[in-house]
Structures are given as structure tokens and as C-alpha cells.
Design a protein around this motif. Structure first.
Motif, PDB file in Angstrom:
ATOM      1  N   SER A 152      -9.071  -1.837   7.307  1.00 17.00           N
ATOM      2  CA  SER A 152      -7.759  -2.525   6.891  1.00 17.00           C
ATOM      3  C   SER A 152      -8.432  -4.075   6.389  1.00 17.00           C
ATOM      4  O   SER A 152      -9.323  -4.373   6.649  1.00 17.00           O
ATOM      5  CB  SER A 152      -7.079  -2.574   8.262  1.00 17.00           C
ATOM      6  OG  SER A 152      -6.525  -1.375   8.841  1.00 17.00           O
ATOM      7  N   THR A 197      -6.271  -7.833   5.676  1.00 12.87           N
ATOM      8  CA  THR A 197      -4.825  -8.494   4.897  1.00 12.87           C
ATOM      9  C   THR A 197      -5.187  -9.598   4.063  1.00 12.87           C
ATOM     10  O   THR A 197      -5.935 -10.614   4.280  1.00 12.87           O
ATOM     11  CB  THR A 197      -4.332  -9.025   6.529  1.00 12.87           C
ATOM     12  OG1 THR A 197      -4.056  -8.267   7.115  1.00 12.87           O
ATOM     13  CG2 THR A 197      -2.913  -9.874   6.123  1.00 12.87           C
ATOM     14  N   ARG A 235       1.332   2.311   3.975  1.00 10.02           N
ATOM     15  CA  ARG A 235       0.040   1.951   4.264  1.00 10.02           C
ATOM     16  C   ARG A 235      -0.019   0.432   3.914  1.00 10.02           C
ATOM     17  O   ARG A 235      -0.528  -0.422   4.808  1.00 10.02           O
ATOM     18  CB  ARG A 235      -0.958   2.580   3.244  1.00 10.02           C
ATOM     19  CG  ARG A 235      -1.164   4.018   3.372  1.00 10.02           C
ATOM     20  CD  ARG A 235      -2.356   4.454   2.635  1.00 10.02           C
ATOM     21  NE  ARG A 235      -2.365   4.127   1.066  1.00 10.02           N
ATOM     22  CZ  ARG A 235      -2.953   3.547   0.519  1.00 10.02           C
ATOM     23  NH1 ARG A 235      -3.929   3.229   1.097  1.00 10.02           N
ATOM     24  NH2 ARG A 235      -3.055   3.324  -0.588  1.00 10.02           N
ATOM     25  N   PHE A 236       0.634  -0.257   2.984  1.00  4.94           N
ATOM     26  CA  PHE A 236       0.721  -1.547   2.919  1.00  4.94           C
ATOM     27  C   PHE A 236       1.995  -2.227   3.419  1.00  4.94           C
ATOM     28  O   PHE A 236       3.114  -1.509   3.140  1.00  4.94           O
ATOM     29  CB  PHE A 236       0.640  -1.883   1.367  1.00  4.94           C
ATOM     30  CG  PHE A 236      -0.772  -1.709   0.788  1.00  4.94           C
ATOM     31  CD1 PHE A 236      -1.731  -0.764   1.625  1.00  4.94           C
ATOM     32  CD2 PHE A 236      -1.055  -2.134  -0.554  1.00  4.94           C
ATOM     33  CE1 PHE A 236      -2.889  -0.698   1.011  1.00  4.94           C
ATOM     34  CE2 PHE A 236      -2.552  -1.698  -1.150  1.00  4.94           C
ATOM     35  CZ  PHE A 236      -3.319  -0.945  -0.145  1.00  4.94           C
ATOM     36  N   PRO A 275      -0.835  -7.020   4.538  1.00  2.04           N
ATOM     37  CA  PRO A 275      -1.349  -6.321   5.159  1.00  2.04           C
ATOM     38  C   PRO A 275      -1.768  -4.828   4.797  1.00  2.04           C
ATOM     39  O   PRO A 275      -0.949  -4.320   4.453  1.00  2.04           O
ATOM     40  CB  PRO A 275      -0.889  -5.938   6.738  1.00  2.04           C
ATOM     41  CG  PRO A 275       0.377  -7.110   6.666  1.00  2.04           C
ATOM     42  CD  PRO A 275       0.387  -7.264   5.067  1.00  2.04           C
ATOM     43  N   MET A 276      -3.026  -4.383   4.555  1.00  6.98           N
ATOM     44  CA  MET A 276      -3.364  -2.996   4.040  1.00  6.98           C
ATOM     45  C   MET A 276      -4.115  -2.052   5.080  1.00  6.98           C
ATOM     46  O   MET A 276      -5.155  -2.486   5.540  1.00  6.98           O
ATOM     47  CB  MET A 276      -4.279  -3.325   2.802  1.00  6.98           C
ATOM     48  CG  MET A 276      -3.538  -4.453   1.651  1.00  6.98           C
ATOM     49  SD  MET A 276      -4.613  -4.495   0.180  1.00  6.98           S
ATOM     50  CE  MET A 276      -6.077  -5.274   1.118  1.00  6.98           C
ATOM     51  N   ASN A 277      -3.526  -1.144   5.257  1.00  3.47           N
ATOM     52  CA  ASN A 277      -4.061  -0.187   6.276  1.00  3.47           C
ATOM     53  C   ASN A 277      -4.715   0.940   5.560  1.00  3.47           C
ATOM     54  O   ASN A 277      -4.105   1.409   4.326  1.00  3.47           O
ATOM     55  CB  ASN A 277      -2.865   0.007   7.452  1.00  3.47           C
ATOM     56  CG  ASN A 277      -2.721  -1.031   8.315  1.00  3.47           C
ATOM     57  OD1 ASN A 277      -3.555  -1.787   8.713  1.00  3.47           O
ATOM     58  ND2 ASN A 277      -1.547  -1.450   8.195  1.00  3.47           N
ATOM     59  N   SER A 278      -5.338   1.973   6.188  1.00  5.25           N
ATOM     60  CA  SER A 278      -5.840   2.897   5.765  1.00  5.25           C
ATOM     61  C   SER A 278      -6.235   2.966   4.182  1.00  5.25           C
ATOM     62  O   SER A 278      -5.730   3.908   3.391  1.00  5.25           O
ATOM     63  CB  SER A 278      -4.617   4.290   6.010  1.00  5.25           C
ATOM     64  OG  SER A 278      -4.205   4.454   7.194  1.00  5.25           O
ATOM     65  N   LEU A 279      -7.043   2.152   3.920  1.00  7.45           N
ATOM     66  CA  LEU A 279      -7.508   1.953   2.835  1.00  7.45           C
ATOM     67  C   LEU A 279      -8.065   3.042   2.012  1.00  7.45           C
ATOM     68  O   LEU A 279      -9.001   3.917   2.800  1.00  7.45           O
ATOM     69  CB  LEU A 279      -8.170   0.603   2.532  1.00  7.45           C
ATOM     70  CG  LEU A 279      -7.509  -0.554   2.697  1.00  7.45           C
ATOM     71  CD1 LEU A 279      -8.629  -1.787   3.020  1.00  7.45           C
ATOM     72  CD2 LEU A 279      -6.789  -0.851   1.498  1.00  7.45           C
TER      73      LEU A 279
END
Length: 124
Positions: free
Chosen positions: A17, A19, A66-67, A81-85
Motif C-alpha cells: 500500500s 498513500t 483498491r484506491f 490511498p492505494m491498496n493491493s497494489l
């Protein structure tokens, strides 16, 4: 004079992740929309997310779920915030401010101000 300054980029492994932040300064209209875009060398700039002036948010299919695009209460900082990139998220990320227009029953967005970009690199 409006200025947008991105930060928070970096290198991360797939599944991780990050941000991104975008500091907004200057006399920007409260009715402006805010957005995030990204670009890979040799490809066109791609829209990622948008926060409209009514508070609604929209996302590209590739980042949906995801975002997230958010703004602080003082409306001086935009976040992503960016997850599971994924490796395919690797790009230079830009924030932008602009206005929306309704023409012929269709909404259009004109992005007037851009930041300098922050690099995100996702490795496998």
C-alpha cells in the motif's frame, strides 16, 4: 496562483500500500473538481479517480475497490490511498483540479491545473 504539489510516491512490492498526497495552494474555486491521473512512458495519461464538487467520487475500473480519493476538511490536501497494489499500477501519478460542464446531456471535465507528479513503482 494555484499550485498542486504531489508527494508520497515510492517503491513497494505487489500487494502493498501507498498513500499519495496533493497539497493545494492558491485561489482555487470551491466548485472545482479534483482528480488523480497516471502515466507510463510512451502511453497516454490515464484517469484514475475523481472527486466532484458535490462530494461524489468516481474510479477507473482498473483501480475500483483498491484506491480511494479523499480530501481533508480544510480542502487543502487531496489524498489517494492505494491498496493491493499491482505491478501494472507502476506509473507517474498526477493530481489535477478542474471544472465540470454539462453539454448535450453529457458531463465533461476540463482540468486546468496539474501537479508535477510523483512516481509509484510496484515490483513483483
Amino acid at each position: 496562483q494555484v499550485q498542486l504539489v504531489e508527494s508520497g510516491g515510492g517503491s513497494v512490492q505487489a500487494g502493498g500500500s501507498l498513500t499519495l498526497s496533493c497539497e493545494v495552494s492558491g485561489n482555487i474555486y470551491s466548485s472545482y473538481c479534483m482528480g488523480w491521473f497516471r502515466q507510463v512512458p510512451g502511453k497516454e495519461r490515464e484517469w484514475v479517480a475523481r472527486l466532484d464538487n458535490d462530494g461524489s467520487s468516481s474510479y477507473a475500473d482498473s483501480v475500483m475497490g483498491r484506491f480511494a480519493i479523499t480530501k481533508d476538511n480544510a480542502q487543502t490536501t487531496l489524498y489517494l490511498p492505494m491498496n493491493s497494489l499491482k505491478t501494472e499500477d507502476t506509473a507517474m501519478y498526477y493530481c489535477a483540479a478542474g471544472a465540470s460542464f454539462l453539454g448535450g446531456g453529457t458531463w465533461y471535465w476540463e482540468w486546468d491545473y496539474w501537479g508535477q507528479g510523483t512516481q509509484v513503482t510496484v515490483s513483483s
